[in-house]
Design a protein around this motif. Structure first.
Motif, PDB file in Angstrom:
ATOM      1  N   ILE A  46       0.773  -1.008  -0.051  1.00  0.00           N
ATOM      2  CA  ILE A  46      -0.076   0.006  -0.068  1.00  0.00           C
ATOM      3  C   ILE A  46       1.025   1.278   0.084  1.00  0.00           C
ATOM      4  CG2 ILE A  46      -1.610   1.578   1.305  1.00  0.00           C
ATOM      5  CD1 ILE A  46      -2.826  -1.334   2.156  1.00  0.00           C
ATOM      6  N   ARG A  47       1.943   1.064   0.990  1.00  0.00           N
ATOM      7  CA  ARG A  47       2.816   2.442   0.982  1.00  0.00           C
ATOM      8  C   ARG A  47       3.510   2.812  -0.328  1.00  0.00           C
ATOM      9  NH1 ARG A  47       6.705   0.917   5.080  1.00  0.00           N
ATOM     10  NH2 ARG A  47       4.937   1.674   6.788  1.00  0.00           N
ATOM     11  N   GLU A  48       3.861   1.527  -1.050  1.00  0.00           N
ATOM     12  CA  GLU A  48       4.339   1.742  -2.566  1.00  0.00           C
ATOM     13  C   GLU A  48       3.487   2.096  -3.626  1.00  0.00           C
ATOM     14  OE1 GLU A  48       6.329  -1.984  -3.178  1.00  0.00           O
ATOM     15  OE2 GLU A  48       7.803  -1.566  -1.692  1.00  0.00           O
ATOM     16  N   ARG A  49       2.370   1.375  -3.636  1.00  0.00           N
ATOM     17  CA  ARG A  49       1.596   1.770  -4.822  1.00  0.00           C
ATOM     18  C   ARG A  49       0.642   2.847  -4.601  1.00  0.00           C
ATOM     19  NH1 ARG A  49      -0.979  -4.209  -5.443  1.00  0.00           N
ATOM     20  NH2 ARG A  49       0.802  -5.338  -5.996  1.00  0.00           N
ATOM     21  N   THR A  50       0.272   3.254  -3.327  1.00  0.00           N
ATOM     22  CA  THR A  50      -0.642   4.611  -3.215  1.00  0.00           C
ATOM     23  C   THR A  50      -0.077   5.749  -3.965  1.00  0.00           C
ATOM     24  OG1 THR A  50      -1.656   3.871  -1.278  1.00  0.00           O
ATOM     25  CG2 THR A  50      -1.755   5.946  -1.518  1.00  0.00           C
ATOM     26  N   PRO A  51       1.345   6.290  -3.577  1.00  0.00           N
ATOM     27  CA  PRO A  51       1.728   7.467  -4.162  1.00  0.00           C
ATOM     28  C   PRO A  51       1.657   7.442  -5.820  1.00  0.00           C
ATOM     29  CG  PRO A  51       3.063   6.878  -2.475  1.00  0.00           C
ATOM     30  CD  PRO A  51       2.038   5.718  -2.545  1.00  0.00           C
ATOM     31  N   ARG A  52       2.163   6.144  -6.385  1.00  0.00           N
ATOM     32  CA  ARG A  52       2.174   5.865  -7.788  1.00  0.00           C
ATOM     33  C   ARG A  52       0.665   6.245  -8.355  1.00  0.00           C
ATOM     34  NH1 ARG A  52       5.280   0.814  -7.946  1.00  0.00           N
ATOM     35  NH2 ARG A  52       3.368  -0.143  -7.580  1.00  0.00           N
ATOM     36  N   LEU A  60      -1.430  14.026  -6.882  1.00  0.00           N
ATOM     37  CA  LEU A  60      -0.634  14.110  -5.758  1.00  0.00           C
ATOM     38  C   LEU A  60       0.312  15.334  -5.949  1.00  0.00           C
ATOM     39  CD1 LEU A  60       0.807  12.630  -3.344  1.00  0.00           C
ATOM     40  CD2 LEU A  60       2.609  11.764  -4.922  1.00  0.00           C
ATOM     41  N   GLU A  61       0.212  16.227  -5.070  1.00  0.00           N
ATOM     42  CA  GLU A  61       1.067  17.663  -5.035  1.00  0.00           C
ATOM     43  C   GLU A  61       2.534  17.336  -4.556  1.00  0.00           C
ATOM     44  OE1 GLU A  61       2.245  20.620  -5.998  1.00  0.00           O
ATOM     45  OE2 GLU A  61      -0.001  20.672  -5.943  1.00  0.00           O
ATOM     46  N   GLU A  62       3.427  17.447  -5.313  1.00  0.00           N
ATOM     47  CA  GLU A  62       4.677  17.101  -5.154  1.00  0.00           C
ATOM     48  C   GLU A  62       5.695  18.437  -4.741  1.00  0.00           C
ATOM     49  OE1 GLU A  62       6.273  13.772  -5.984  1.00  0.00           O
ATOM     50  OE2 GLU A  62       4.948  13.106  -7.474  1.00  0.00           O
TER      51      GLU A  62
END
Length: 80
Positions: A46-52, A60-62
């Motif tokens: 989840i931690r890896e896929r959510t930002p993607r 996603l505001e970077e």
């Protein structure tokens, strides 16, 4: 005004399955809880896929927080 959003997930958890018993009838068989390692694996995915996922949809505001503010920068003189 400060709005704090908390990202969270909803999930449907499988507690068991219906399977054919030796008698040929359907029987419900409970499935055990996931192990600690399995939960860690799920959280990591989840931690890896959510930002993607958010990036792919332009959600996603970077930019750093300082660049996103709608308030004018405040200069302060600090004497030590």
């Amino acid at each position: 005004m400060l709005v704090r959003l908390t990202l969270h997930f909803h999930a449907i958890a499988l507690v068991g399955v219906f399977a054919a018993a030796r008698s040929g009838r359907q029987a419900f068989r409970e499935i055990g809880a996931p192990s600690h390692e399995e939960l860690e694996d799920i959280v990591q995915r989840i931690r890896e896929r959510t930002p993607r996922w958010l990036r792919k949809r332009g959600l996603l505001e970077e930019r750093p927080n300082e660049e996103r503010s709608n308030e004018a920068p405040v200069e302060m003189d600090v004497a030590c």
